[in-house]
Design an enzyme around this catalytic site. Structure first.
Site, PDB file in Angstrom:
ATOM      1  N   GLY A   1       0.813  -1.204   0.000  1.00 24.46           N
ATOM      2  CA  GLY A   1       0.000   0.000   0.000  1.00 24.46           C
ATOM      3  C   GLY A   1       0.850   1.259   0.000  1.00 24.46           C
TER       4      GLY A   1
ATOM      5  N   GLY B   1      21.770  -5.512  23.166  1.00 20.66           N
ATOM      6  CA  GLY B   1      20.477  -5.011  23.617  1.00 20.66           C
ATOM      7  C   GLY B   1      19.494  -6.154  23.771  1.00 20.66           C
ATOM      8  N   VAL B   2      18.209  -5.825  23.717  1.00 17.45           N
ATOM      9  CA  VAL B   2      17.156  -6.816  23.953  1.00 17.45           C
ATOM     10  C   VAL B   2      17.262  -7.990  22.979  1.00 17.45           C
ATOM     11  CG1 VAL B   2      14.666  -7.199  23.975  1.00 17.45           C
ATOM     12  CG2 VAL B   2      15.600  -5.075  24.907  1.00 17.45           C
ATOM     13  N   ILE B   3      17.262  -7.705  21.679  1.00 17.93           N
ATOM     14  CA  ILE B   3      17.251  -8.782  20.680  1.00 17.93           C
ATOM     15  C   ILE B   3      18.557  -9.564  20.710  1.00 17.93           C
ATOM     16  CG2 ILE B   3      17.105  -9.288  18.218  1.00 17.93           C
ATOM     17  CD1 ILE B   3      15.273  -6.841  17.939  1.00 17.93           C
TER      18      ILE B   3
ATOM     19  N   ARG C   1      16.564  -1.064  15.216  1.00 16.59           N
ATOM     20  CA  ARG C   1      15.606  -1.168  14.130  1.00 16.59           C
ATOM     21  C   ARG C   1      15.283   0.229  13.591  1.00 16.59           C
ATOM     22  NH1 ARG C   1      13.646  -6.086  13.601  1.00 16.59           N
ATOM     23  NH2 ARG C   1      11.794  -5.401  12.448  1.00 16.59           N
TER      24      ARG C   1
ATOM     25  N   ASP D   1       5.863   1.243  15.582  1.00 17.22           N
ATOM     26  CA  ASP D   1       7.294   1.470  15.367  1.00 17.22           C
ATOM     27  C   ASP D   1       7.604   2.634  14.441  1.00 17.22           C
ATOM     28  OD1 ASP D   1       7.535  -0.732  16.948  1.00 17.22           O
ATOM     29  OD2 ASP D   1       8.617  -1.966  15.508  1.00 17.22           O
TER      30      ASP D   1
ATOM     31  N   ALA E   1       5.489  -4.175  20.816  1.00 16.57           N
ATOM     32  CA  ALA E   1       4.233  -4.617  20.205  1.00 16.57           C
ATOM     33  C   ALA E   1       3.026  -4.161  21.014  1.00 16.57           C
ATOM     34  CB  ALA E   1       4.231  -6.142  20.066  1.00 16.57           C
TER      35      ALA E   1
ATOM     36  N   HIS F   1      -0.034 -17.989  48.405  1.00 12.93           N
ATOM     37  CA  HIS F   1       1.165 -18.637  48.933  1.00 12.93           C
ATOM     38  C   HIS F   1       1.107 -20.132  48.649  1.00 12.93           C
ATOM     39  CE1 HIS F   1       4.478 -19.635  51.620  1.00 12.93           C
ATOM     40  NE2 HIS F   1       3.712 -20.604  52.110  1.00 12.93           N
TER      41      HIS F   1
END
Length: 612
Positions: free
Chosen positions: A258, A329-331, A419, A459, A467, A591
């Site tokens: 698109g 980092g995270v990834i 990213r 993003d 996400a 508990h």
């Protein structure tokens, strides 16, 4: 005549029936072996039924909208090529199960008319009769969403729930060349990575930890093909689930790429190209939800064999002996953890001088300790030089934190340096929209762009690339289009790193609050003192809570522990409702459970933890 039966495939262990959506062939048509004849929808997934043989479609025993059972015969093929002259043969006395299917038929038929259900077809711009046109407006749709990742598909569903006519544009194709909904997250991001993380953890447990429970396991083997296959099956199931949700909510899937064409008569024009066809559609509102893609190193081509980004790192055909990861980092940490557990020696090269700089210092320090104990090698403050590849591996030249030249030799390299937003090739200038210097689309606090009735989420806009943040923005925009007044508190968006132990946080960390000059008090409680953590053999880590020194309002909660991704939800609720640490300390927690550590950390803010 050689008659071949067309049967409903086995749906799943827990599903025995589904709805026949729409035949793609009619009696007398020629068919080829493995050609898709019909789709069957269950409450979990949409399955395709291929032709079991080449020949001519002879009979249809079941019609569109019928409820069908696993292994039921729904049609026949004349493999000799001679079609039966009769019209579709439908059983004269339909089974009782067909009655509810008849009631549901109008819904199924409506969904089947959309591209999501069959190639029968999306409306041509200004040519077909859509719900929007029936209401007297010239637009084909009330809302068109570009992108079907978590932000996009959730925005589409919420808009449809609110009574809007909705289309969603998606061009993603899986390795088999099949169009799929779900975007990066569901296909090559969040979902498959977490599946591999879980499988690799099970393998490591079997090799190293089951003996602690008195379970002896010998000759543990790794079937990586099956492990990756499990991941792919999960992806197939969850992306198929999105297709089901589109049909359920009567959302039209426009299959292709698109891009904007322009604006006119109060509507936005969007061109969709793909599958050998190009059409232009109009919408009253447009939502850009095209997500992001991996940033690559300049001059270092990614072939997803020797040098991989996150996509290639999820599909290795074998565990490398030596794996290099650029970016801790995270990834990078998550993918590095997967392959370390499966036998690789993993070295991570990080340009920043501090490890996990966005994380609370206490959590980052504990994480570094745990990852070192596990065997991850992490070098901070490095500067990457030349990266040379060969058919056998990769050589990375870099300078260390002291400026000394170093070389890292590895079998494979994962590049995980962040990213970038997917905003190219959208023809944003056609509607007068521009991106900033980093490629993001500027928006206000409600994700509205500078162009009326055009929104951007996830993003492609400011804020964390998460996400669940995109999902929240998708819901918000759909409700704004509906005339509501929703709001997102971005301080209450949680973060998670799915390593072992997991890391999760919400709100501000201690160094941020001190930099602001905020007077605070903190409380911390170790998993080592929790009975449930002992029972499951996961006592690493702790929970840390930060509250205002005067009002006791919770300002941040930081966790490193098993199941931190689940534990953090309680903290999100607390911050959203402006709870105090005392509020959490007063609430009963089951508990034994890991959640008791949340309460103990809250009590520790008041210097009255009970179990330490």
């Amino acid at each position: 005549m050689a008659t071949i039966e067309i049967k409903v495939p086995q749906l799943s262990e827990s599903v025995s029936e589904g709805t026949l959506l729409q035949w793609k062939k009619k009696v007398g048509d020629s068919v080829t072996r493995d050609e898709i004849l019909v789709e069957i929808e269950t409450d979990k997934v949409v399955l395709e039924v291929p032709a079991p043989s080449s020949g001519t479609l002879a009979t249809l025993v079941r019609n569109d909208g019928d409820t069908v059972l696993a292994e039921e015969i729904i049609g026949t093929i004349d493999s000799s090529g001679k079609a039966a002259a009769a019209a579709p043969a439908v059983a004269a006395a339909a089974p009782k199960a067909a009655a509810p299917a008849a009631a549901a038929a109008p819904v199924a038929a409506t969904a089947a008319a959309a591209p999501a259900a069959a190639p029968a077809a999306a409306p041509a711009a200004r040519a077909s009769t859509s719900p929007a046109q029936q209401s007297g407006t010239p637009a084909d749709f009330d809302v068109i969403v570009i992108g079907s990742g978590p932000g996009g598909y959730i925005a589409a569903i919420r808009a449809a729930q609110l009574g809007r006519s909705v289309a969603c544009i998606e061009e993603w194709k899986n390795p088999a060349g099949k169009l799929k909904l779900g975007g990066t997250c569901l296909n090559v991001g969040c979902i498959p990575s977490k599946a591999l993380l879980a499988s690799s953890e099970e393998y490591e447990n079997a090799v190293h930890h089951l003996s602690d429970h008195g379970v002896g396991v010998e000759n543990v083997t790794l079937d990586l093909t099956k492990m990756v296959g499990r991941k792919e099956a999960i992806v197939e199931k969850i992306t198929g689930g999105v297709e089901f949700l589109f049909r359920k909510n009567k959302i039209t899937w426009l299959k292709g790429h698109g891009k904007f064409v322009g604006k006119g008569e109060g509507n936005i024009r969007i061109e969709v190209s793909g599958e050998g066809d190009t059409k232009t559609y109009t919408a009253k509102n447009a939502i850009i939800a095209t997500g992001s893609k991996a940033r690559h190193l300049p001059g270092v081509p990614v072939d997803n064999k020797i040098v991989s980004d996150n996509e290639g790192a999820l599909a290795f055909d074998s565990a490398p002996k030596k794996l290099a990861v650029i970016g801790a980092g995270v990834i990078g940490l998550e993918l590095g953890s997967v392959w370390r557990r499966l036998g690789a020696e993993v070295t991570l090269l990080e340009a920043l001088p501090a490890f996990l700089g966005a994380v609370d210092d206490a959590i980052a320090k504990e994480a570094a300790k745990q990852f070192k104990k596990q065997g991850l090698i992490i070098h901070l403050g490095v500067k990457i030089g030349a990266v040379k590849t060969s058919k056998d591996g990769v050589s990375i030249a870099y300078t260390d934190k002291d400026g000394a030249p170093q070389t890292l030799e590895a079998d494979r390299l994962i590049v995980s340096i962040g990213r970038v937003p997917n905003t190219d090739n959208l023809a944003l200038d056609a509607i007068g929209l521009k991106v900033d210097e980093r490629g993001f689309i500027p928006v206000d606090e409600h994700c509205a762009t500078s162009v009326p009735n055009v929104y951007a989420i996830g993003d492609v806009v400011r804020g964390p690339m998460l996400a669940h943040k995109a999902e929240d923005e998708g819901v918000m925009v759909a409700e704004i289009i509906d005339g509501q007044k929703p709001h997102i508190d971005y301080n209450c968006i949680p973060w998670v790193i799915y390593t072992e132990p997991e890391i999760a946080w919400v709100g501000k960390n201690e160094q941020q609050l001190k930099a602001e000059g905020r007077a605070i008090k903190t409380g911390q409680f170790p998993m080592l003192a929790n009975g449930r953590a002992m029972g499951i053999g996961k006592t690493d880590g702790f929970v840390k809570m930060i509250a205002d020194a005067a009002t006791d309002e919770l300002l941040g909660v930081h966790i490193i522990s098993a199941n931190a991704s689940d534990l953090i939800a309680e903290a999100v609720v607390a911050l959203e409702f402006k709870a105090s640490s005392e509020d959490i300390g007063m609430i009963s927690h089951p508990h034994p459970s890991l959640s008791e550590v949340m309460r103990e950390a809250a009590l520790a803010v008041q210097k009255r933890a009970l179990n330490i």
